[in-house]
Motif scaffolding. Structure first.
Motif, PDB file in Angstrom:
ATOM      1  N   UNK A 101      12.901  -4.890   1.175  1.00 43.59           N
ATOM      2  CA  UNK A 101      13.091  -6.152   0.469  1.00 43.59           C
ATOM      3  C   UNK A 101      12.559  -5.957  -0.944  1.00 43.59           C
ATOM      4  N   UNK A 102      12.861  -6.901  -1.809  1.00 41.86           N
ATOM      5  CA  UNK A 102      12.321  -6.823  -3.164  1.00 41.86           C
ATOM      6  C   UNK A 102      12.129  -8.225  -3.714  1.00 41.86           C
ATOM      7  N   UNK A 103      11.261  -8.282  -4.718  1.00 42.35           N
ATOM      8  CA  UNK A 103      10.919  -9.560  -5.335  1.00 42.35           C
ATOM      9  C   UNK A 103      10.901  -9.363  -6.844  1.00 42.35           C
ATOM     10  N   UNK A 104      11.407 -10.322  -7.557  1.00 40.03           N
ATOM     11  CA  UNK A 104      11.282 -10.346  -9.008  1.00 40.03           C
ATOM     12  C   UNK A 104      10.411 -11.551  -9.341  1.00 40.03           C
ATOM     13  N   UNK A 105       9.096 -11.325  -9.467  1.00 41.72           N
ATOM     14  CA  UNK A 105       8.174 -12.451  -9.686  1.00 41.72           C
ATOM     15  C   UNK A 105       8.509 -13.290 -10.903  1.00 41.72           C
ATOM     16  N   UNK A 106       8.989 -12.660 -11.975  1.00 37.15           N
ATOM     17  CA  UNK A 106       9.297 -13.420 -13.191  1.00 37.15           C
ATOM     18  C   UNK A 106      10.402 -14.442 -12.967  1.00 37.15           C
ATOM     19  N   UNK A 107      11.280 -14.163 -12.007  1.00 35.69           N
ATOM     20  CA  UNK A 107      12.368 -15.096 -11.691  1.00 35.69           C
ATOM     21  C   UNK A 107      12.086 -15.900 -10.422  1.00 35.69           C
ATOM     22  N   UNK A 130       4.886 -10.428   2.668  1.00 39.66           N
ATOM     23  CA  UNK A 130       4.668  -9.415   1.632  1.00 39.66           C
ATOM     24  C   UNK A 130       5.363  -9.826   0.331  1.00 39.66           C
ATOM     25  N   UNK A 131       6.632 -10.184   0.440  1.00 35.52           N
ATOM     26  CA  UNK A 131       7.383 -10.545  -0.766  1.00 35.52           C
ATOM     27  C   UNK A 131       6.906 -11.861  -1.357  1.00 35.52           C
ATOM     28  N   UNK A 132       6.594 -12.827  -0.518  1.00 31.59           N
ATOM     29  CA  UNK A 132       6.067 -14.099  -1.023  1.00 31.59           C
ATOM     30  C   UNK A 132       4.758 -13.890  -1.781  1.00 31.59           C
ATOM     31  N   UNK A 133       3.940 -12.968  -1.294  1.00 28.24           N
ATOM     32  CA  UNK A 133       2.663 -12.691  -1.948  1.00 28.24           C
ATOM     33  C   UNK A 133       2.888 -12.172  -3.362  1.00 28.24           C
ATOM     34  N   UNK A 144      -3.804  -8.481  -3.846  1.00 21.72           N
ATOM     35  CA  UNK A 144      -2.512  -8.608  -3.175  1.00 21.72           C
ATOM     36  C   UNK A 144      -2.682  -8.403  -1.668  1.00 21.72           C
ATOM     37  N   UNK A 145      -3.314  -7.292  -1.278  1.00 22.99           N
ATOM     38  CA  UNK A 145      -3.455  -6.975   0.142  1.00 22.99           C
ATOM     39  C   UNK A 145      -4.361  -7.971   0.864  1.00 22.99           C
ATOM     40  N   UNK A 146      -5.313  -8.565   0.153  1.00 21.47           N
ATOM     41  CA  UNK A 146      -6.157  -9.591   0.782  1.00 21.47           C
ATOM     42  C   UNK A 146      -5.286 -10.769   1.240  1.00 21.47           C
ATOM     43  N   UNK A 147      -4.329 -11.167   0.412  1.00 18.09           N
ATOM     44  CA  UNK A 147      -3.410 -12.231   0.805  1.00 18.09           C
ATOM     45  C   UNK A 147      -2.516 -11.787   1.958  1.00 18.09           C
ATOM     46  N   UNK A 148      -1.900 -10.607   1.832  1.00 19.20           N
ATOM     47  CA  UNK A 148      -0.956 -10.130   2.848  1.00 19.20           C
ATOM     48  C   UNK A 148      -1.631 -10.017   4.210  1.00 19.20           C
ATOM     49  N   UNK A 150      -3.682 -11.783   5.571  1.00 19.32           N
ATOM     50  CA  UNK A 150      -3.855 -13.056   6.272  1.00 19.32           C
ATOM     51  C   UNK A 150      -2.818 -13.182   7.389  1.00 19.32           C
ATOM     52  N   UNK A 151      -1.716 -12.454   7.232  1.00 19.12           N
ATOM     53  CA  UNK A 151      -0.720 -12.395   8.304  1.00 19.12           C
ATOM     54  C   UNK A 151      -1.274 -11.432   9.350  1.00 19.12           C
ATOM     55  N   UNK A 152      -1.521 -11.887  10.570  1.00 17.27           N
ATOM     56  CA  UNK A 152      -2.260 -11.086  11.559  1.00 17.27           C
ATOM     57  C   UNK A 152      -1.570  -9.813  12.051  1.00 17.27           C
ATOM     58  N   UNK A 153      -0.281  -9.715  11.911  1.00 11.87           N
ATOM     59  CA  UNK A 153       0.410  -8.523  12.421  1.00 11.87           C
ATOM     60  C   UNK A 153       0.821  -7.564  11.298  1.00 11.87           C
ATOM     61  N   UNK A 154       0.118  -7.625  10.180  1.00 12.64           N
ATOM     62  CA  UNK A 154       0.465  -6.791   9.034  1.00 12.64           C
ATOM     63  C   UNK A 154       0.475  -5.306   9.376  1.00 12.64           C
ATOM     64  N   UNK A 155      -0.616  -4.779   9.899  1.00 11.77           N
ATOM     65  CA  UNK A 155      -0.688  -3.340  10.165  1.00 11.77           C
ATOM     66  C   UNK A 155       0.342  -2.913  11.213  1.00 11.77           C
TER      67      UNK A 155
END
Length: 185
Positions: A101-107, A130-133, A144-148, A150-155
């Motif tokens: 996936x990808x994110x363009x934060x500026x847009x 991940x992308x929302x973060x 960034x990773x501190x926010x991500x 928070x989702x319990x199944x990240x790893x």
């Protein structure tokens, strides 16, 4: 939900396999001719259950449309990101060569590879988080990773995606280099 009409078809050529499919409003179950009535009953129930599970996975709201994907993002942002990440647009796109996936934060836009339509929902949820973060923190630093996380199944989801990429021999490295398109997982 009412049970569908079931048509059982027995075949002398069919030795041991059982299969089922939908034909309009009914379910056709194909069985070996030698199967007993009690085995038939058990297999019909089993095949109805399998069809329901399969159809539920295919019809999962997050997989049907861009609007459903957007709704899922809103739920995840509220649950894990204090409602602070609000994309201006999110959509499914053709499989990407080097990204999930990808994110363009500026847009404020997020694109999700159609390859993820077949993964378990908890893996798709991780990619969305991940992308929302990236709407909050553009890079892949500690904040960034501190926010991500928070989702319990990240790893677990990262491991799943790494295994999927390896099995499919995809060159998806997670894209930790920062660029306008983020890279995302």
């Amino acid at each position: 939900m009412s049970e569908p009409q079931v048509e059982v078809r027995r075949s002398k050529r069919r030795r041991q396999t059982v299969s089922a499919y939908r034909d309009g409003g009914k379910v056709v179950v194909l069985l070996p001719a030698r199967m007993s009535r009690s085995e038939e009953k058990r297999w019909v129930e089993e095949m109805l259950s399998r069809l329901r599970r399969s159809e539920t996975r295919r019809k999962s709201p997050a997989r049907e449309s861009d609007a459903a994907l957007s709704a899922r993002c809103a739920e995840l942002a509220e649950q894990y990101l204090e409602g602070r990440a609000v994309p201006t647009g999110i959509r499914w796109v053709a499989p990407m060569r080097t990204r999930w996936a990808s994110c363009t934060p500026s847009e404020g836009t997020i694109r999700v590879s159609r390859r993820l339509r077949e993964v378990p929902s908890w893996v798709l949820d991780y990619v969305l988080v991940h992308e929302l973060t990236h709407l909050l923190v553009p890079g892949h630093g500690a904040d960034f990773w501190a926010w991500v996380h928070k989702y319990p199944k990240t790893e677990r989801a990262i491991g799943y995606l790494e295994g999927l990429a390896a099995a499919a021999q995809l060159d998806l490295d997670g894209g930790d280099e920062d660029d306008e398109q983020d890279g995302g997982r």
